[in-house]
Write a protein that holds these residues in place. Structure first.
Motif: not given
Length: 212
Positions: A132-151
């Motif tokens: 299982s892997t999450c993806f942390l996005a920078e540069g989308l919004e003013a704060h970070p965004v995490l795509f957490s899958g089923d974690t």
């Protein structure tokens, strides 16, 4: 910041350990009018293709290899292009769907992807499944965004009551790798509503006490 987040909900089934359940899945598409990254294109390849709408696919990222998340990914790839990335610790789950094959790229902790000025970083968070892997996005919004899958979901960690999962491991992944993120980090989940790190982190001890 030119990149944006698009959300698509699809419906189908999840099967493991001899049982099958109806599920609704979140598909996340990150990019602009020219290029996108697709995360977990579940259930409905035609709907994903329609949402992508001919844009260049930089990557197809899989948070894990439970069949509801991957069963349509080869069909999706044929329709929209892009390489499929999966942490290969989920090999046993992948091969239950695609026996004798491998993803295009074996994802590793710390891998980065860039789309429309935004950067996504892979964070290996075993527990719900080994890879299982999450993806942390920078540069989308003013704060970070995490795509957490089923974690991590609104209200608790992902399920760990089936094969190849571990409650102790998922709690450790969340505690050490996710709850160290800023409280304002948005958490876009694999199923159900979004949440934030700040909403979920105070509940950690409650989850541990409750166990699984």
């Amino acid at each position: 910041m030119n990149a944006r987040i698009e959300h698509l909900e699809t419906s189908g089934t999840f099967s493991l350990d001899g049982g099958t359940w109806e599920v609704d899945n979140n598909v996340w598409i990150i990019g602009d009018d020219q290029e996108v990254i697709v995360i977990d294109p579940a259930h409905d390849a035609e709907a994903v293709q329609k949402q992508v709408a001919g844009r260049t696919v930089v990557a197809i990222l899989l948070t894990h290899a439970h069949d509801d998340h991957i069963r349509q990914v080869k069909d999706v790839q044929e329709r929209i292009g892009g390489q499929i990335h999966l942490n290969w610790d989920d090999k046993v789950l992948w091969e239950q769907v695609y026996e004798g094959t491998e993803p295009d790229v074996k994802l590793t902790d710390g891998d980065t992807f860039t789309v429309a000025g935004a950067t996504l970083r892979a964070i290996h968070t075993p527990g719900h499944s080994p890879g299982s892997t999450c993806f942390l996005a920078e540069g989308l919004e003013a704060h970070p965004v995490l795509f957490s899958g089923d974690t991590l979901f609104q209200g608790g960690p992902g399920a760990t009551g089936r094969s190849y999962s571990s409650f102790e491991t998922i709690i450790e992944s969340i505690r050490t790798k996710l709850f160290s993120l800023p409280a304002e980090t948005t958490v876009n989940t694999g199923h159900g509503p979004s949440t934030t790190i700040g909403e979920e982190s105070p509940k950690l001890q409650e989850w541990i006490d409750r166990g699984h």
